[in-house]
Design an enzyme around this catalytic site. Structure first.
Site, PDB file in Angstrom:
ATOM      1  N   GLY A  17       0.853  -1.203   0.000  1.00 54.62           N
ATOM      2  CA  GLY A  17       0.000   0.000   0.000  1.00 54.62           C
ATOM      3  C   GLY A  17       0.878   1.238   0.000  1.00 54.62           C
ATOM      4  N   HIS A  71      -9.087   2.905  20.188  1.00 55.11           N
ATOM      5  CA  HIS A  71      -8.390   3.975  20.927  1.00 55.11           C
ATOM      6  C   HIS A  71      -9.002   4.261  22.303  1.00 55.11           C
ATOM      7  CE1 HIS A  71      -6.828   4.327  16.985  1.00 55.11           C
ATOM      8  NE2 HIS A  71      -7.738   5.141  16.500  1.00 55.11           N
ATOM      9  N   ASP A  99      -2.302   0.418  17.065  1.00 55.11           N
ATOM     10  CA  ASP A  99      -3.309   1.367  17.540  1.00 55.11           C
ATOM     11  C   ASP A  99      -2.508   2.638  17.758  1.00 55.11           C
ATOM     12  OD1 ASP A  99      -4.744   3.082  19.311  1.00 55.11           O
ATOM     13  OD2 ASP A  99      -6.095   1.423  19.711  1.00 55.11           O
ATOM     14  N   HIS A 100      -2.663   3.605  16.844  1.00 54.37           N
ATOM     15  CA  HIS A 100      -1.692   4.713  16.886  1.00 54.37           C
ATOM     16  C   HIS A 100      -1.815   5.551  18.164  1.00 54.37           C
ATOM     17  CE1 HIS A 100      -4.979   7.179  15.200  1.00 54.37           C
ATOM     18  NE2 HIS A 100      -4.302   8.232  15.597  1.00 54.37           N
ATOM     19  N   THR A 141       1.624   3.362  -2.205  1.00 55.95           N
ATOM     20  CA  THR A 141       1.231   4.592  -2.924  1.00 55.95           C
ATOM     21  C   THR A 141       0.049   5.246  -2.217  1.00 55.95           C
ATOM     22  OG1 THR A 141      -0.213   3.274  -4.343  1.00 55.95           O
ATOM     23  CG2 THR A 141       2.004   3.739  -5.182  1.00 55.95           C
TER      24      THR A 141
HETATM   25  N1  LIG Z   1      -4.821   7.075   5.999  1.00 52.98           N
HETATM   26  C1  LIG Z   1      -4.799   7.136   7.328  1.00 52.98           C
HETATM   27  O1  LIG Z   1      -4.588   8.170   7.959  1.00 52.98           O
HETATM   28  C2  LIG Z   1      -5.043   5.902   8.122  1.00 52.98           C
HETATM   29  C3  LIG Z   1      -5.181   4.666   7.514  1.00 52.98           C
HETATM   30  N2  LIG Z   1      -5.362   3.551   8.281  1.00 52.98           N
HETATM   31  C4  LIG Z   1      -5.470   2.231   7.655  1.00 52.98           C
HETATM   32  O2  LIG Z   1      -4.356   2.033   6.791  1.00 52.98           O
HETATM   33  C5  LIG Z   1      -4.725   1.247   5.671  1.00 52.98           C
HETATM   34  C6  LIG Z   1      -4.394   2.015   4.390  1.00 52.98           C
HETATM   35  O3  LIG Z   1      -5.102   3.228   4.373  1.00 52.98           O
HETATM   36  P1  LIG Z   1      -4.828   4.364   3.286  1.00 52.98           P
HETATM   37  O4  LIG Z   1      -3.384   4.528   3.041  1.00 52.98           O
HETATM   38  O5  LIG Z   1      -5.595   5.529   3.767  1.00 52.98           O
HETATM   39  O6  LIG Z   1      -5.524   3.759   1.988  1.00 52.98           O
HETATM   40  P2  LIG Z   1      -5.386   4.256   0.474  1.00 52.98           P
HETATM   41  O7  LIG Z   1      -6.663   3.900  -0.178  1.00 52.98           O
HETATM   42  O8  LIG Z   1      -4.902   5.645   0.389  1.00 52.98           O
HETATM   43  O9  LIG Z   1      -4.223   3.325  -0.113  1.00 52.98           O
HETATM   44  C7  LIG Z   1      -4.431   1.983  -0.426  1.00 52.98           C
HETATM   45  C8  LIG Z   1      -3.160   1.390  -0.985  1.00 52.98           C
HETATM   46  O10 LIG Z   1      -3.403   0.027  -1.303  1.00 52.98           O
HETATM   47  C9  LIG Z   1      -2.950  -0.226  -2.658  1.00 52.98           C
HETATM   48  N3  LIG Z   1      -3.783  -1.292  -3.209  1.00 52.98           N
HETATM   49  C10 LIG Z   1      -5.133  -1.331  -3.314  1.00 52.98           C
HETATM   50  N4  LIG Z   1      -5.524  -2.500  -3.855  1.00 52.98           N
HETATM   51  C11 LIG Z   1      -4.395  -3.223  -4.088  1.00 52.98           C
HETATM   52  C12 LIG Z   1      -4.132  -4.516  -4.598  1.00 52.98           C
HETATM   53  N5  LIG Z   1      -5.113  -5.333  -4.985  1.00 52.98           N
HETATM   54  N6  LIG Z   1      -2.857  -4.925  -4.675  1.00 52.98           N
HETATM   55  C13 LIG Z   1      -1.835  -4.121  -4.290  1.00 52.98           C
HETATM   56  N7  LIG Z   1      -2.027  -2.895  -3.780  1.00 52.98           N
HETATM   57  C14 LIG Z   1      -3.284  -2.441  -3.680  1.00 52.98           C
HETATM   58  C15 LIG Z   1      -3.133   1.110  -3.325  1.00 52.98           C
HETATM   59  O11 LIG Z   1      -2.265   1.246  -4.415  1.00 52.98           O
HETATM   60  P3  LIG Z   1      -2.709   1.154  -5.944  1.00 52.98           P
HETATM   61  O12 LIG Z   1      -3.935   1.973  -6.084  1.00 52.98           O
HETATM   62  O13 LIG Z   1      -1.529   1.638  -6.677  1.00 52.98           O
HETATM   63  O14 LIG Z   1      -2.946  -0.295  -6.102  1.00 52.98           O
HETATM   64  C16 LIG Z   1      -2.657   2.059  -2.228  1.00 52.98           C
HETATM   65  O15 LIG Z   1      -1.260   2.079  -2.197  1.00 52.98           O
HETATM   66  C17 LIG Z   1      -6.215   0.947   5.887  1.00 52.98           C
HETATM   67  O16 LIG Z   1      -6.321  -0.260   6.569  1.00 52.98           O
HETATM   68  C18 LIG Z   1      -6.687   2.075   6.779  1.00 52.98           C
HETATM   69  O17 LIG Z   1      -7.833   1.698   7.544  1.00 52.98           O
HETATM   70  C19 LIG Z   1      -5.379   3.610   9.647  1.00 52.98           C
HETATM   71  C20 LIG Z   1      -5.254   4.796  10.301  1.00 52.98           C
HETATM   72  C21 LIG Z   1      -5.096   6.041   9.600  1.00 52.98           C
HETATM   73  O1  LIG Z   2      -8.038   5.869  13.879  1.00 56.35           O
HETATM   74  C1  LIG Z   2      -8.589   6.928  13.663  1.00 56.35           C
HETATM   75  O2  LIG Z   2      -8.151   8.019  14.307  1.00 56.35           O
HETATM   76  C2  LIG Z   2      -8.413   9.319  13.802  1.00 56.35           C
HETATM   77  C3  LIG Z   2      -8.150  10.278  14.958  1.00 56.35           C
HETATM   78  O3  LIG Z   2      -6.796  10.196  15.284  1.00 56.35           O
HETATM   79  P1  LIG Z   2      -6.057  11.436  15.956  1.00 56.35           P
HETATM   80  O4  LIG Z   2      -4.682  10.953  16.198  1.00 56.35           O
HETATM   81  O5  LIG Z   2      -6.144  12.570  14.983  1.00 56.35           O
HETATM   82  O6  LIG Z   2      -6.809  11.755  17.189  1.00 56.35           O
HETATM   83  C4  LIG Z   2      -9.818   9.464  13.295  1.00 56.35           C
HETATM   84  O7  LIG Z   2      -9.947  10.693  12.613  1.00 56.35           O
HETATM   85  C5  LIG Z   2     -10.107   8.351  12.324  1.00 56.35           C
HETATM   86  O8  LIG Z   2     -11.481   8.435  11.927  1.00 56.35           O
HETATM   87  C6  LIG Z   2      -9.838   7.018  12.930  1.00 56.35           C
HETATM   88  O9  LIG Z   2      -9.917   6.024  11.912  1.00 56.35           O
END
Ligand SMILES: NC(=O)C1=CN([C@@H]2O[C@H](COP(=O)(O)OP(=O)(O)OC[C@H]3O[C@@H](n4cnc5c(N)ncnc54)[C@H](OP(=O)(O)O)[C@@H]3O)[C@@H](O)[C@H]2O)C=CC1
Ligand SMILES: O=C1O[C@H](COP(=O)(O)O)[C@@H](O)[C@H](O)[C@H]1O
Length: 498
Positions: free
Chosen positions: A15, A242, A179-180, A17
């Site tokens: 993931g 959290h 769990d951040h 990207t």
């Molecule tokens: N963003 C955040 O702040 C937070 C995210 N999370 C968790 O982190 C995880 C990722 O979130 P996030 O980064 O936001 O998600 P995004 O949707 O931004 O990114 C998803 C990633 O998965 C890749 N991907 C999707 N399908 C496939 C596949 N079949 N094979 C290979 N790669 C694939 C995509 O790349 P491509 O499109 O190139 O395939 C991309 O790099 C989730 O579980 C989310 O719940 C948890 C806390 C905070």
């Molecule tokens: O895990 C999550 O946390 C954020 C809140 O995190 P914080 O560090 O900014 O307090 C929340 O926005 C998001 O919905 C949830 O998935």
């Protein structure tokens, strides 16, 4: 690993990207690199889209230096990044990934240590873990660790399935469930405040504490995560992980030592003592809310049910307040109130420990009663502790007045404390799983939350939306405490600097 030793590993980010990788993981790794915390390492970014190594390095550079700044440290850092275009559902491309991993392992002398970071949608977690094993990526000479993002399942049943899948390839002590909040400086400080101060621990029980309040309010709405959030809601998104984690740290018994196992087992005992709330009790102990439109920071914002990818008739909660009871000797009778929500008045995470009133108020007979003593733990955005006491009013009077003793945490470098992800990544690289959640904690917290969601999902909440954006939630959340003779301490007035 000894304190002065630096970790060596190949880090595979699935993931790479995505949003999380760019916003949190690359910058956190860069911070560790800059602080000279890492020994030899290389990173393989995995995602579907087709990118060259150079394009990937550029995207890493953008995430750590958004204004295009460049220097030899940035160049050296990104030189260790490689890209592998790969659909994780395609069984055929794992062997090519393994070849690249082996090549980097020997080229960088990484001692066969591998970290697999799953920064992808949760539906892929199980498949990836199974392939890592079946295609030989976990056959390593050094350590292998799996870092897994939330959500860990959608309920207890799906969490069990996922756990079984990942356990085919990794043992419990090789799994790092993120769990951040556990990486936040002041969340980590809860244990130190409790267990390193002789003035608190003797009072930390139902004889001296009247109630504990944990608030985590956000001003952001659901943003572009409507599809995910519709199925999750605040209960699964924030409470299951959290909020319950913070409660467990506040309520746990002192561990016999600071080892991962001892701390985790004390936390598990709290989850086991958590009173089960189910059926008709749910709406007595818990309140749900959904934001309507409103004004935040001078800007009009839409209601949740008008957001993208959200059902206009949505029954999903964006706010939860609850009363938790921990049925053990220490906490019998002490409510732990929690509340969390989106589009609230202010972004703030605070814990307020309210001590019981003194038996007799000698000082303010004519002028009202003394204020209760409070210990406030400021988790974010300010970090610190405030102790609310009473002192003599100045002048010729016997009355008392509230005073505050405050400590503002400015972090090690005087500016800011490290980002939670930086600390957690470092812990994982060093093999310290203390600030990650054990399966037993996950299972017990899902069990608790499932009882609530099963009631809410089957009863449409006709009052939704029931709080305006820019407020502290629905009126019912106030009533939850009022019926016990308490009120929510306003998070704004508890600031460290006043
Ligand atoms: N963003 C955040 O702040 C937070 C995210 N999370 C968790 O982190 C995880 C990722 O979130 P996030 O980064 O936001 O998600 P995004 O949707 O931004 O990114 C998803 C990633 O998965 C890749 N991907 C999707 N399908 C496939 C596949 N079949 N094979 C290979 N790669 C694939 C995509 O790349 P491509 O499109 O190139 O395939 C991309 O790099 C989730 O579980 C989310 O719940 C948890 C806390 C905070
Ligand atoms: O895990 C999550 O946390 C954020 C809140 O995190 P914080 O560090 O900014 O307090 C929340 O926005 C998001 O919905 C949830 O998935």
């Amino acid at each position: 690993m000894a304190h002065n030793e630096k970790p060596t590993a190949l880090i595979m980010i699935f993931g790479a990207t995505g949003d999380l990788a760019k916003r949190k993981l690359f910058p956190s790794l860069y911070q560790l690199f800059q602080k000279d915390r890492l020994d030899r390492f290389a990173v393989i970014g995995v995602a579907r889209r087709s990118l060259t190594n150079e394009e990937f390095k550029d995207s890493v550079k953008k995430s750590i230096a958004p204004n295009g700044e460049t220097d030899s440290s940035i160049e050296e850092f990104v030189s260790k990044f490689y890209y592998h275009s790969h659909d994780v559902t395609d069984s055929n491309s794992y062997s090519a990934l393994n070849e690249l991993a082996k090549e980097l392992d020997s080229g960088y002398k990484l001692d066969g240590n591998r970290i697999f970071y799953l920064a992808m949608a949760p539906e892929f977690f199980g498949t990836i873990a199974e392939h890592l094993k079946s295609d030989g990526l976990t056959d390593v000479g050094g350590f292998k660790r799996l870092v897994i993002e939330k959500p860990f399942g959608h309920d207890l049943e799906s969490a069990k399935v996922l756990n079984r899948q990942i356990r085919t390839a990794f043992s419990e002590n090789e799994i790092y469930r993120i769990d951040h909040y556990l990486g936040k400086e002041m969340v980590q400080n809860i244990e130190v405040i409790r267990f390193a101060n002789s003035i608190f621990e003797p009072l930390w029980n139902n004889r001296f504490i009247s109630n504990i309040q944990v608030t985590s309010s956000e001003t952001l709405g659901v943003e572009e995560r409507g599809r995910y959030y519709e199925k999750s809601g605040a209960l699964r998104d924030m409470v299951q992980n959290h909020m319950l984690q913070m409660v467990s740290l506040l309520a746990m018994e002192p561990p016999i030592s600071l080892t991962t196992d001892e701390i985790r087992s004390e936390k598990v005992r709290v989850f086991r003592a958590l009173r089960t709330i189910k059926g008709s009790e749910v709406n007595e102990y818990f309140v749900r809310g959904q934001y309507g439109s409103g004004t935040l920071n001078g800007k009009d914002v839409p209601a949740y049910n008008q957001e993208e990818m959200v059902n206009p008739e949505s029954n999903t909660e964006t706010f939860v307040a609850g009363k938790l009871m921990i049925d053990n000797f220490r906490w019998a009778g002490v409510p732990f109130y929690i509340r969390t929500g989106k589009r609230m008045e202010t972004k703030s995470t605070k814990i307020v420990v309210q001590f019981k009133d003194i038996p007799m108020d000698l000082y303010n007979k004519q002028e009202g009663s003394v204020s209760p003593n409070l210990l406030v733990i400021h988790i974010q955005p300010d970090e610190g502790i405030t102790l609310h006491l009473n002192a003599k009013k100045n002048g010729q009077t016997f009355g008392s007045t509230p005073v505050k003793l405050s400590y503002a945490n400015k972090g090690i470098d005087g500016l800011n404390t490290p980002e939670a992800y930086e600390k957690l990544l470092y812990d994982c690289l060093r093999g310290d799983a203390t600030n990650f959640t054990h399966w037993d904690e996950v299972a017990l917290s899902w069990g608790f939350v499932d009882n609530i969601s099963s009631v809410w999902e089957n009863e449409k909440e006709e009052s939704f939306p029931n709080y305006n954006s820019g407020t502290m939630g629905p009126r019912k959340a106030e009533e939850l405490l009022e019926k016990d003779g308490f009120f929510w301490w306003p998070v704004e007035n508890l600031d460290i600097q006043e």
